[in-house]
Design an enzyme around this catalytic site. Structure first.
Site, PDB file in Angstrom:
ATOM      1  N   ASP A  64       0.848  -1.194   0.000  1.00 33.15           N
ATOM      2  CA  ASP A  64       0.000   0.000   0.000  1.00 33.15           C
ATOM      3  C   ASP A  64       0.883   1.244   0.000  1.00 33.15           C
ATOM      4  O   ASP A  64       2.074   1.165   0.331  1.00 33.15           O
ATOM      5  CB  ASP A  64      -0.904  -0.032   1.247  1.00 33.15           C
ATOM      6  CG  ASP A  64      -2.146   0.842   1.109  1.00 33.15           C
ATOM      7  OD1 ASP A  64      -2.238   1.624   0.135  1.00 33.15           O
ATOM      8  OD2 ASP A  64      -3.032   0.742   1.973  1.00 33.15           O
ATOM      9  N   GLY A  65       0.297   2.379  -0.328  1.00 33.05           N
ATOM     10  CA  GLY A  65       1.005   3.657  -0.267  1.00 33.05           C
ATOM     11  C   GLY A  65       0.802   4.301   1.092  1.00 33.05           C
ATOM     12  O   GLY A  65       0.234   3.696   2.010  1.00 33.05           O
ATOM     13  N   GLY A 112      -4.826   7.808   4.117  1.00 35.77           N
ATOM     14  CA  GLY A 112      -6.242   8.142   4.027  1.00 35.77           C
ATOM     15  C   GLY A 112      -6.583   9.388   3.246  1.00 35.77           C
ATOM     16  O   GLY A 112      -7.750   9.747   3.151  1.00 35.77           O
ATOM     17  N   GLU A 172      -8.137  -0.101   4.393  1.00 31.57           N
ATOM     18  CA  GLU A 172      -6.674  -0.295   4.369  1.00 31.57           C
ATOM     19  C   GLU A 172      -6.185  -0.826   5.708  1.00 31.57           C
ATOM     20  O   GLU A 172      -5.318  -1.713   5.769  1.00 31.57           O
ATOM     21  CB  GLU A 172      -5.982   1.035   4.039  1.00 31.57           C
ATOM     22  CG  GLU A 172      -6.186   1.448   2.592  1.00 31.57           C
ATOM     23  CD  GLU A 172      -5.718   2.853   2.279  1.00 31.57           C
ATOM     24  OE1 GLU A 172      -5.492   3.138   1.097  1.00 31.57           O
ATOM     25  OE2 GLU A 172      -5.588   3.674   3.198  1.00 31.57           O
TER      26      GLU A 172
HETATM   27  C1  5RP Z   1      -5.569   6.091   0.412  1.00 28.63           C
HETATM   28  C2  5RP Z   1      -4.198   6.107   0.964  1.00 28.63           C
HETATM   29  C3  5RP Z   1      -3.075   6.199  -0.007  1.00 28.63           C
HETATM   30  O1  5RP Z   1      -2.235   5.111   0.195  1.00 28.63           O
HETATM   31  C4  5RP Z   1      -2.321   7.470   0.229  1.00 28.63           C
HETATM   32  O2  5RP Z   1      -3.241   8.542   0.141  1.00 28.63           O
HETATM   33  C5  5RP Z   1      -1.179   7.657  -0.776  1.00 28.63           C
HETATM   34  O3  5RP Z   1      -1.711   7.884  -2.042  1.00 28.63           O
HETATM   35  P1  5RP Z   1      -0.789   8.107  -3.306  1.00 28.63           P
HETATM   36  O4  5RP Z   1      -0.068   6.831  -3.538  1.00 28.63           O
HETATM   37  O5  5RP Z   1      -1.767   8.448  -4.409  1.00 28.63           O
HETATM   38  O6  5RP Z   1       0.144   9.245  -3.032  1.00 28.63           O
HETATM   39  O7  5RP Z   1      -3.965   6.052   2.145  1.00 28.63           O
HETATM   40  O8  5RP Z   1      -6.536   6.048   1.424  1.00 28.63           O
END
Ligand code: 5RP
Length: 224
Positions: free
Chosen positions: A82-83, A96, A104
């Site tokens: 995940d990011g 988030g 998540e």
């Molecule tokens: C979504 C998240 C994403 O992992 C976080 O916002 C990072 O997003 P990105 O990879 O587009 O920068 O928590 O709820």
């Protein structure tokens, strides 16, 4: 530039996926790179099943031909990728901004390992440096949760999208709390979660097993 770095971090993560794994699919632009790259491997013969953290990631996985499963069939996942919006030196996170924080966190807690992939701009000395803390609350309680967060300091408001409240995949509101720097991530996570009407917050303390960050000077991996 940062999108290119997100893809590089995702490329590194996809190398950790092995045949037979149950994989958690994060949400956001970095996780989307991971899902597309995983799709390429699936089409080349990799046999995995996945649990997505949002309807968007489920749709993307479907487009990529990635087979999905459920907690009923697989209550434990091998690895979630995940990011994150911020990563502290202790590997605590704020997540988030994409609004998928609750699913998540559920998927992360069900996973043996959680691998976070970010561009290095997300690395901070202390949580709260560059982003708000997202808090998901049931719509009925959202105004009261805003007042409680404001009492603790800073400003809080219900997230808007196209002139209306943003509604999560779970049918809830998300409140963005500009609190400032967080001293103790675990304590803050527990404190927010104890507010009646709150489902959960975007503070992920002690959850990430590893973080891969990509920057102009290369890739860095940090393990808990
Ligand atoms: C979504 C998240 C994403 O992992 C976080 O916002 C990072 O997003 P990105 O990879 O587009 O920068 O928590 O709820």
């Amino acid at each position: 530039m940062s999108d290119h770095l997100k893809r590089i971090a995702a490329q590194e993560a996809v190398r950790e996926i092995r045949d037979g794994m149950i994989v958690g699919l994060g949400t956001g632009s970095t996780a989307a790179h991971f899902i597309r790259l995983l799709g390429e491997r699936v089409r080349a013969g990799l046999n995995i099943r996945a649990i997505p953290t949002s309807e968007n990631s489920a749709a993307l996985a479907h487009e990529e031909g990635i087979a999905l499963t459920t907690f009923e069939q697989h209550p434990t996942l091998d690895l979630t990728v995940d990011g994150a919006d911020e990563v502290s030196p202790e590997l605590d996170l704020i997540k988030g901004l994409g609004g998928a924080l609750v699913r998540e966190k559920v998927v992360a807690h069900a996973s043996r390992r959680v691998l976070i992939v970010v561009d290095e701009g997300k690395l901070v000395d202390r949580l709260g440096t560059r982003t708000v803390i997202p808090v998901e609350a049931i719509p009925f309680a959202a105004d009261l949760v805003v007042l409680q967060l404001q009492k603790w300091g800073g400003s809080a408001s219900i997230r808007q999208k196209n002139g209306r409240h943003f509604i999560s995949d779970n049918g809830n509101c998300v409140i963005d709390w500009s609190h400032g720097l967080v001293d103790n991530a675990l304590e803050m996570e527990k404190r927010i979660k104890a507010v009646t009407g709150v489902v959960d917050s975007g503070i992920f303390a002690g959850i990430a097993s590893s973080v891969i960050s990509a920057g102009p000077s290369g890739i860095r991996r940090m393990d808990r």
